[in-house]
Design a protein around this motif. Sequence first.
Motif, PDB file in Angstrom:
ATOM      1  N   MET A  12     -18.036  10.928 -16.740  1.00  0.00           N
ATOM      2  CA  MET A  12     -17.780  11.193 -15.330  1.00  0.00           C
ATOM      3  C   MET A  12     -17.367   9.888 -14.666  1.00  0.00           C
ATOM      4  O   MET A  12     -17.902   8.834 -14.970  1.00  0.00           O
ATOM      5  CB  MET A  12     -19.035  11.744 -14.653  1.00  0.00           C
ATOM      6  N   GLN A  15     -20.606   8.665  -9.502  1.00  0.00           N
ATOM      7  CA  GLN A  15     -21.951   9.220  -9.415  1.00  0.00           C
ATOM      8  C   GLN A  15     -21.892  10.509  -8.603  1.00  0.00           C
ATOM      9  O   GLN A  15     -21.298  10.551  -7.533  1.00  0.00           O
ATOM     10  CB  GLN A  15     -22.873   8.221  -8.731  1.00  0.00           C
ATOM     11  N   LEU A  16     -22.488  11.556  -9.153  1.00  0.00           N
ATOM     12  CA  LEU A  16     -22.452  12.857  -8.497  1.00  0.00           C
ATOM     13  C   LEU A  16     -23.832  13.497  -8.470  1.00  0.00           C
ATOM     14  O   LEU A  16     -24.648  13.265  -9.358  1.00  0.00           O
ATOM     15  CB  LEU A  16     -21.514  13.809  -9.240  1.00  0.00           C
ATOM     16  N   THR A  17     -24.038  14.329  -7.465  1.00  0.00           N
ATOM     17  CA  THR A  17     -25.181  15.224  -7.440  1.00  0.00           C
ATOM     18  C   THR A  17     -24.624  16.600  -7.772  1.00  0.00           C
ATOM     19  O   THR A  17     -23.790  17.126  -7.045  1.00  0.00           O
ATOM     20  CB  THR A  17     -25.862  15.233  -6.061  1.00  0.00           C
ATOM     21  N   LEU A  18     -25.065  17.139  -8.898  1.00  0.00           N
ATOM     22  CA  LEU A  18     -24.555  18.415  -9.393  1.00  0.00           C
ATOM     23  C   LEU A  18     -25.644  19.469  -9.341  1.00  0.00           C
ATOM     24  O   LEU A  18     -26.782  19.215  -9.751  1.00  0.00           O
ATOM     25  CB  LEU A  18     -24.077  18.265 -10.833  1.00  0.00           C
ATOM     26  N   THR A  36     -25.486  15.164 -17.945  1.00  0.00           N
ATOM     27  CA  THR A  36     -26.503  14.179 -17.606  1.00  0.00           C
ATOM     28  C   THR A  36     -26.054  12.782 -18.025  1.00  0.00           C
ATOM     29  O   THR A  36     -25.722  12.544 -19.174  1.00  0.00           O
ATOM     30  CB  THR A  36     -27.847  14.520 -18.274  1.00  0.00           C
ATOM     31  N   ASN A  40     -25.562  10.437 -12.686  1.00  0.00           N
ATOM     32  CA  ASN A  40     -25.570  11.780 -12.116  1.00  0.00           C
ATOM     33  C   ASN A  40     -26.979  12.266 -11.845  1.00  0.00           C
ATOM     34  O   ASN A  40     -27.902  12.014 -12.610  1.00  0.00           O
ATOM     35  CB  ASN A  40     -24.883  12.769 -13.052  1.00  0.00           C
ATOM     36  N   TYR A 125     -15.271  18.131 -17.305  1.00  0.00           N
ATOM     37  CA  TYR A 125     -15.234  16.911 -16.492  1.00  0.00           C
ATOM     38  C   TYR A 125     -14.041  16.926 -15.546  1.00  0.00           C
ATOM     39  O   TYR A 125     -14.165  16.626 -14.356  1.00  0.00           O
ATOM     40  CB  TYR A 125     -15.136  15.659 -17.370  1.00  0.00           C
TER      41      TYR A 125
END
Length: 179
Positions: A12, A15-18, A36, A40, A125
């Motif tokens: 990825m 930085q993401l909140t999924l 993970t 993330n 992705y």
Amino acid sequence: MPVGTMSTDTPMQQQLTLLVVAPNQDILNLVTAVLTTEDNRIMVADSAEEGFALALEEQPDVILATCGLEEVGTNLCMQVRQEQRTAQIPVVVLTTSSKQKAFAKYFANGCDQIVPVPFKCEILYAAIMNACKRNHQDIESKIHVLFRSGQADFVDSARLNQLLSNEEVICFRRNGGLA
């Protein structure tokens, strides 16, 4: 047949909140393992109702729905789009359906990207990153407003004119300046 192909070639990019919504524990485990990373933050829900509640509370960067039944997935997309607090969150749907009718139904109810199962991680992705990029561009093209009610939101210029004429807006920000 494997659901996904593990690969670390395409990590990825940010930085993401999924939020992963998956009633099937095996799919949930696979998708969270694939996504993970150190950066993330992954939240999980095993039903559309739980997923929608988490989306309202946590405001994730992306909702990844593997809802199994088409009706469950389309209802989740529709709920997310109809609620002002979640309407801007991109929704990526993983589906085993290859029917164009199913794809059309997902898109009509607010899905941003569809990833057919089985999938390669690179495709997943790319779908997530494209949904995030499109969402970021949409927000940049909109105007941030503060309502008399105390809530804030992003609106397009036509909606801003309507809100201003109804005196519902206290102030708004466009191109870095306040008005």
